[in-house]
Design a protein around this motif. Structure first.
Motif, short mmCIF file in Angstrom:
data_model
loop_
_atom_site.label_atom_id
_atom_site.label_comp_id
_atom_site.label_asym_id
_atom_site.label_seq_id
_atom_site.Cartn_x
_atom_site.Cartn_y
_atom_site.Cartn_z
N LEU A 1 0.80 -1.06 0.62
CA LEU A 1 0.00 0.22 0.44
C LEU A 1 0.80 1.14 -0.28
CD1 LEU A 1 -2.43 1.42 0.23
CD2 LEU A 1 -2.78 0.94 2.54
N CYS A 2 2.07 0.78 0.71
CA CYS A 2 2.83 2.31 0.51
C CYS A 2 3.44 2.83 -0.65
CB CYS A 2 3.79 2.14 2.04
SG CYS A 2 4.90 3.92 1.70
N CYS A 3 3.68 1.26 -1.38
CA CYS A 3 4.70 1.47 -2.34
C CYS A 3 3.42 2.41 -3.39
CB CYS A 3 4.42 0.36 -3.01
SG CYS A 3 6.60 -0.32 -1.76
N ALA A 4 2.42 1.87 -3.55
CA ALA A 4 0.97 2.21 -4.70
C ALA A 4 1.07 3.65 -3.89
CB ALA A 4 -0.29 1.18 -3.96
N LEU A 5 0.74 4.36 -2.88
CA LEU A 5 0.83 5.76 -2.42
C LEU A 5 2.02 6.47 -3.40
CD1 LEU A 5 -0.50 5.75 0.67
CD2 LEU A 5 -1.87 5.86 -1.14
N CYS A 6 3.73 6.10 -3.18
CA CYS A 6 4.11 7.03 -3.52
C CYS A 6 4.23 6.54 -4.80
CB CYS A 6 5.86 5.85 -3.10
SG CYS A 6 5.17 6.17 -1.02
N VAL A 7 4.31 5.91 -6.26
CA VAL A 7 4.06 5.77 -7.54
C VAL A 7 2.93 5.62 -8.11
CG1 VAL A 7 6.25 3.61 -7.23
CG2 VAL A 7 3.87 3.35 -7.75
N ILE A 8 1.94 6.15 -7.65
CA ILE A 8 0.28 6.23 -8.14
C ILE A 8 0.50 7.62 -7.87
CG2 ILE A 8 -1.32 5.24 -8.68
CD1 ILE A 8 -0.39 2.73 -8.45
N VAL A 9 0.02 7.49 -6.73
CA VAL A 9 -0.69 8.80 -5.94
C VAL A 9 0.26 10.05 -6.29
CG1 VAL A 9 -1.77 10.15 -4.09
CG2 VAL A 9 -1.99 7.69 -4.03
N ILE A 10 1.29 10.34 -5.70
CA ILE A 10 2.55 11.00 -5.95
C ILE A 10 2.36 11.43 -7.32
CG2 ILE A 10 4.80 11.86 -5.58
CD1 ILE A 10 4.35 10.52 -2.72
N PRO A 11 2.79 11.14 -7.93
CA PRO A 11 2.76 11.10 -9.24
C PRO A 11 1.59 11.62 -10.26
CG PRO A 11 4.32 9.44 -9.01
CD PRO A 11 3.13 8.94 -7.74
N CYS A 12 -0.19 11.33 -9.59
CA CYS A 12 -0.70 11.97 -10.17
C CYS A 12 -0.97 12.93 -10.16
CB CYS A 12 -2.06 10.48 -9.67
SG CYS A 12 -2.27 8.77 -10.75
N PHE A 13 -0.75 13.53 -8.68
CA PHE A 13 -1.18 14.35 -8.03
C PHE A 13 -0.16 15.78 -7.99
CE2 PHE A 13 0.61 18.07 -4.74
CZ PHE A 13 -0.45 18.80 -4.07
N LEU A 14 1.21 15.22 -8.71
CA LEU A 14 2.16 16.09 -9.20
C LEU A 14 1.81 16.36 -10.89
CD1 LEU A 14 5.29 14.47 -8.06
CD2 LEU A 14 4.89 16.22 -7.75
N VAL A 15 1.63 15.30 -11.56
CA VAL A 15 0.72 16.11 -13.06
C VAL A 15 -0.74 16.51 -12.70
CG1 VAL A 15 -0.12 14.63 -14.97
CG2 VAL A 15 1.04 13.42 -13.84
N ILE A 16 -2.15 16.38 -12.07
CA ILE A 16 -2.61 17.19 -11.91
C ILE A 16 -2.16 18.77 -11.49
CG2 ILE A 16 -4.57 17.81 -10.47
CD1 ILE A 16 -5.13 14.84 -10.58
N LEU A 17 -1.26 18.82 -10.67
CA LEU A 17 -0.33 20.31 -9.96
C LEU A 17 -0.52 20.92 -10.93
CD1 LEU A 17 -0.07 22.33 -7.37
CD2 LEU A 17 1.85 21.03 -7.24
N SER A 18 0.29 20.05 -11.93
CA SER A 18 1.67 20.77 -12.95
C SER A 18 0.26 21.65 -14.16
CB SER A 18 2.10 20.03 -13.71
OG SER A 18 3.12 19.48 -12.83
N TYR A 19 -1.34 21.09 -14.27
CA TYR A 19 -1.82 21.19 -15.07
C TYR A 19 -2.73 22.76 -14.29
CZ TYR A 19 -0.55 17.94 -19.56
OH TYR A 19 0.12 17.30 -19.98
N VAL A 20 -2.63 22.27 -13.44
CA VAL A 20 -3.31 23.45 -12.66
C VAL A 20 -3.50 24.43 -13.15
CG1 VAL A 20 -4.10 24.41 -10.59
CG2 VAL A 20 -4.58 22.10 -11.00
N HIS A 21 -1.49 24.68 -12.54
CA HIS A 21 -0.70 25.61 -12.92
C HIS A 21 -0.31 26.04 -14.42
CE1 HIS A 21 1.39 26.41 -9.37
NE2 HIS A 21 1.16 25.56 -9.16
N ILE A 22 -0.42 25.75 -15.08
CA ILE A 22 -0.94 24.78 -17.22
C ILE A 22 -1.62 25.96 -17.41
CG2 ILE A 22 -0.70 24.29 -19.18
CD1 ILE A 22 1.17 21.78 -17.73
N LEU A 23 -3.18 25.50 -16.68
CA LEU A 23 -4.29 26.00 -17.00
C LEU A 23 -4.52 27.66 -16.72
CD1 LEU A 23 -7.16 25.56 -18.32
CD2 LEU A 23 -7.54 25.26 -15.58
N THR A 24 -3.82 27.75 -15.35
CA THR A 24 -4.18 28.76 -15.13
C THR A 24 -3.09 29.92 -16.34
OG1 THR A 24 -3.98 28.46 -12.75
CG2 THR A 24 -3.57 30.79 -13.09
N VAL A 25 -1.91 30.12 -16.53
CA VAL A 25 -1.18 30.77 -17.37
C VAL A 25 -2.31 30.50 -18.57
CG1 VAL A 25 0.95 30.34 -18.60
CG2 VAL A 25 1.07 29.81 -16.12
#
Length: 310
Positions: A197-221
């Motif tokens: 479960l810990c590995c899944a959080l690190c390799v799935i949830v964190i990258p997904c969060f970073l992708v979403i965060l990047s596109y929020v900034h991209i959309l804002t610009v």
């Protein structure tokens, strides 16, 4: 870890349940697997052959393609071999090897997609700093860290799983994973479950969060720029978004199916396996080949040169 001499092989019972349909399944897997290998090879060769494509985004794209080949190659040849050899079994060592590579595959795709989202964020939101931030050396370091961490975490999970004493040796699925082997164990596997479960959080949830965060900034610009700039930004982001959505959906269904594998029809188990290990490696290079103008132009150029040479 139990030796192969003392540990009975793992038997895959799902094939006998399929009956005559097993041939159709293997034929489908074979065709999709070969197509996936071909389109990924073409994509990698085009990027390697064109010096103008030796840029961070395309370096990441090559690694995405190679990760897809690794994922499909960890599963498809075994499925084909089981059918051709008429022996639906594999050793525990073979199962654990498959666990290692399938874990690395899933993590690699998500982490590389996160790096690609970061690349798009820098390109669109900080264009003047792009070449100083996304240097070739930095891209190589980021990829090296990703491969090292994923290989290490997967190796630890395989080691923990290999210490289990198995009471059962039949699997009603097409492939091995750590949860499958844990369910065959005679003992409780809370440590392995917590680590997984810990590995899944690190390799799935964190990258997904970073992708979403990047596109929020991209959309804002993007909302502050001209229509033409928005069109160009959308054109560069669309392949990545399609790839991310496709793989995220495949992973979601895979995780749900893994937890409910005893309660869903065998056809769903098979479809989920193909959806995660076979379809993405085939679709991702096609999406980028169709949507990215530079790749299309390079492909047309190579085909034209070949025709002129003939």
């Amino acid at each position: 870890m139990n030796s192969s001499a003392s540990t009975p092989p793992i038997t895959f019972t799902i094939y006998s349940a399929l009956g005559l349909y097993s041939f159709a399944l293997v034929l489908c897997v074979f065709v999709l697997y070969i197509l996936g290998l071909c389109v990924n090879l073409v994509l990698v060769l085009i990027i390697l052959a064109e010096s103008r494509l030796h840029r961070p985004m395309y370096v990441l794209l090559v690694n995405l393609a190679l990760s897809g080949v690794m994922g499909s190659s960890s599963v498809c040849p075994n499925i084909i071999r089981h059918f051709i050899a008429n022996r639906k079994e594999t050793s525990l060592q073979g199962c654990l090897t498959q666990v290692f590579f399938t874990n690395v595959y899933g993590g690699c795709i998500f982490c590389i997609l996160a790096l690609m989202a970061y690349d798009r964020y820098i390109s669109i939101c900080k264009p003047l700093l792009y070449h100083s931030i996304m240097t070739p050396a930095k891209v190589k370091r980021m990829l090296s860290v990703v491969y090292f961490l994923l290989s290490s975490s997967s190796a630890v999970q395989v080691y923990l799983t290999s210490r289990l004493r198995l009471c059962r040796h039949t699997v009603d699925k097409l492939l091995c994973d750590s949860l499958v082997i844990a369910n065959l164990s005679c003992e409780r596997t809370s440590v392995i479950a917590a680590y997984g479960l810990c590995c899944a959080l690190c390799v799935i949830v964190i990258p997904c969060f970073l992708v979403i965060l990047s596109y929020v900034h991209i959309l804002t610009v993007m909302l502050k720029t001209s229509k033409e700039s928005q069109r160009k930004a959308l054109q560069t982001c669309t392949p990545h978004l399609l790839t991310f959505i496709n793989f995220s959906a495949a992973t979601f269904f895979g995780v749900i199916n893994n937890r409910l594998s005893h309660e869903v029809p065998k056809a769903v188990n098979i479809f989920t396996c193909l959806l995660f290990f076979v379809i993405p490696p085939l679709l991702h290079p096609i999406i980028y080949g169709i949507k990215m103008r530079e790749i299309r132009q390079s492909l047309k150029k190579r085909m034209k040169e070949k025709n002129l040479g003939l």
